[in-house]
Design a protein around this motif. Structure first.
Motif, mmCIF file in Angstrom:
data_model
loop_
_atom_site.group_PDB
_atom_site.id
_atom_site.type_symbol
_atom_site.label_atom_id
_atom_site.label_comp_id
_atom_site.label_asym_id
_atom_site.label_seq_id
_atom_site.Cartn_x
_atom_site.Cartn_y
_atom_site.Cartn_z
ATOM 1 N N THR A 61 0.764 -1.322 -0.100
ATOM 2 C CA THR A 61 0.172 -0.036 -0.020
ATOM 3 C C THR A 61 1.038 1.402 0.047
ATOM 4 O O THR A 61 0.664 2.229 -0.837
ATOM 5 C CB THR A 61 -1.049 0.008 1.140
ATOM 6 O OG1 THR A 61 -1.735 -0.624 1.137
ATOM 7 C CG2 THR A 61 -1.829 1.252 1.278
ATOM 8 N N GLY A 62 1.855 1.217 0.810
ATOM 9 C CA GLY A 62 2.531 2.438 1.082
ATOM 10 C C GLY A 62 3.469 2.888 -0.107
ATOM 11 O O GLY A 62 3.619 3.900 -0.597
ATOM 12 N N HIS B 123 0.596 4.010 -3.129
ATOM 13 C CA HIS B 123 0.688 5.391 -2.573
ATOM 14 C C HIS B 123 2.013 6.021 -3.371
ATOM 15 O O HIS B 123 1.746 6.960 -4.248
ATOM 16 C CB HIS B 123 0.742 5.475 -1.209
ATOM 17 C CG HIS B 123 0.723 6.997 -0.543
ATOM 18 N ND1 HIS B 123 0.973 7.502 0.507
ATOM 19 C CD2 HIS B 123 0.283 8.124 -1.353
ATOM 20 C CE1 HIS B 123 0.713 8.439 0.820
ATOM 21 N NE2 HIS B 123 0.176 9.072 -0.373
ATOM 22 N N VAL C 199 -4.583 2.880 7.925
ATOM 23 C CA VAL C 199 -4.493 3.944 6.669
ATOM 24 C C VAL C 199 -5.652 4.917 6.733
ATOM 25 O O VAL C 199 -5.633 5.855 6.301
ATOM 26 C CB VAL C 199 -4.763 3.047 5.691
ATOM 27 C CG1 VAL C 199 -5.164 3.906 4.184
ATOM 28 C CG2 VAL C 199 -3.544 2.119 5.383
ATOM 29 N N THR D 262 1.876 2.560 9.601
ATOM 30 C CA THR D 262 1.868 2.682 7.850
ATOM 31 C C THR D 262 3.053 2.776 7.235
ATOM 32 O O THR D 262 3.024 2.977 6.188
ATOM 33 C CB THR D 262 0.813 4.082 7.483
ATOM 34 O OG1 THR D 262 1.446 5.295 7.967
ATOM 35 C CG2 THR D 262 -0.560 3.936 8.259
ATOM 36 N N ASP E 132 3.869 6.431 6.116
ATOM 37 C CA ASP E 132 2.757 7.393 5.507
ATOM 38 C C ASP E 132 2.048 8.248 6.478
ATOM 39 O O ASP E 132 1.108 9.010 5.927
ATOM 40 C CB ASP E 132 1.764 6.586 4.847
ATOM 41 C CG ASP E 132 2.274 6.067 3.647
ATOM 42 O OD1 ASP E 132 3.502 6.169 3.277
ATOM 43 O OD2 ASP E 132 1.689 5.260 2.728
#
Length: 313
Positions: free
Chosen positions: A72-73, A77, A223, A254, A257
């Protein structure tokens, strides 16, 4: 610079926001994406009351959290949303798979929603702000926090892909994961099941699934908390026309993030932890990829020369 709630007016939605329709697919998708990890997490104390926790559940929990957090990060992202670095196609596919296993919809939806947030941060059109709702009205504290955290996933607005994802729909990696995004949550639970079965039998297989649900729910809320608490509680390195904050706890959960104020100041930076003491695991992963020859054209603000020095191969 903080935004005053009273300064927000009720206006028509700006371009890029589709409003006024039920958007049932979005709501149904989110019911399952949120509901499955939540149900499994609620079952955890009952399951482990009768079944002892073994090392395989702990290992799959930790590794699984790292995989979806990094996917995800670093993937959703920093790579897909902001193009903070370039990488090889097989690495992009690996990042897409890891992020797609986090039960957060497809990479196409995730990235377009995130770009919309940056375009309208804490103002009319922001899809998950604690300060303005989907009707461009000012939100009260508790209602705003709920909307920013989870309520926005069930409102009657959607992000217009023609505005925020025109380049994304041409990307073969994103197209692949958009077509297969229902598969990866299943994979996210199937892999722990297989590992648990291989090392401990059927009981540990299901124990690993419940542990996977728990790590997924924990990461999901971490998140989403960047949207809610990350615009309400924390400190600011930069004064801007939004309420983004750096929140150290969220940054740890995270992998960096949670330094959201830094991120809004330098959206394309591959590093979000920019100052001393701001630990940024996602940035360290990108640095490692660079050292291995798997990442290039890494974007770092010019004023942070010491971070650029770390990338010297």
């Amino acid at each position: 610079m903080a935004i005053s709630r009273s300064s927000l007016s009720i206006d028509a939605a700006p371009p890029g926001i589709l409003a006024g329709r039920p958007f049932w697919k979005k709501k149904i998708d989110n019911i399952f994406l949120i509901g499955i990890p939540m149900a499994g997490s609620l079952a955890c104390p009952f399951w482990f009351h009768y079944h002892p926790i073994h090392w395989v559940e702990i290992v799959t929990f930790v590794i699984g959290y790292f995989v979806i957090g990094m996917g995800t990060g670093v993937g959703f992202h920093r790579y897909f949303s902001h193009k903070s670095f370039q990488t090889k196609p097989w690495v992009a596919y690996a990042l897409g798979a890891a992020g797609s296993m986090s039960f957060q919809s497809s990479v196409l939806t995730w990235v377009s929603d995130h770009r919309r947030h940056h375009a309208h941060t804490d103002n009319c059109g922001d899809n998950h702000s604690p300060y303005v709702d989907e009707h461009c009205g000012a939100s009260t504290s508790l209602k705003g926090l709920f909307h920013a955290h989870i309520g926005w996933m069930f409102d009657n607005t959607a992000t217009d892909l023609k505005i925020y994802a025109r380049d994304l729909v041409k990307d073969p990696v994103i197209r692949f994961y958009a077509r297969t995004h229902y598969v990866w949550p299943v994979v996210s639970l199937a892999i722990p099941w297989l590992i648990g079965y291989a090392f401990g039998g059927i009981a540990d297989a299901w124990g690993c699934v419940f542990a996977a649900c728990l790590r997924t729910m924990l990461f999901q809320h971490s998140v989403w908390a960047v949207n809610s608490f990350g615009h309400t509680f924390g400190y600011e390195n930069y004064s801007m026309k939004n309420n983004s904050k750096n929140n150290t706890l969220l940054a740890w959960l995270t992998f960096g993030d949670g330094y959201h104020n830094n991120h809004h100041r330098y959206p394309r930076s591959a590093f979000h932890g920019l100052r001393k003491g701001e630990v940024d695991l996602n940035g360290l992963i990108i640095t490692l990829l660079c050292k291995m020859g798997l990442a290039s054209h890494i974007i770092i603000p010019d004023e942070y020369a010491e971070l650029k020095a770390k990338l010297a191969v």
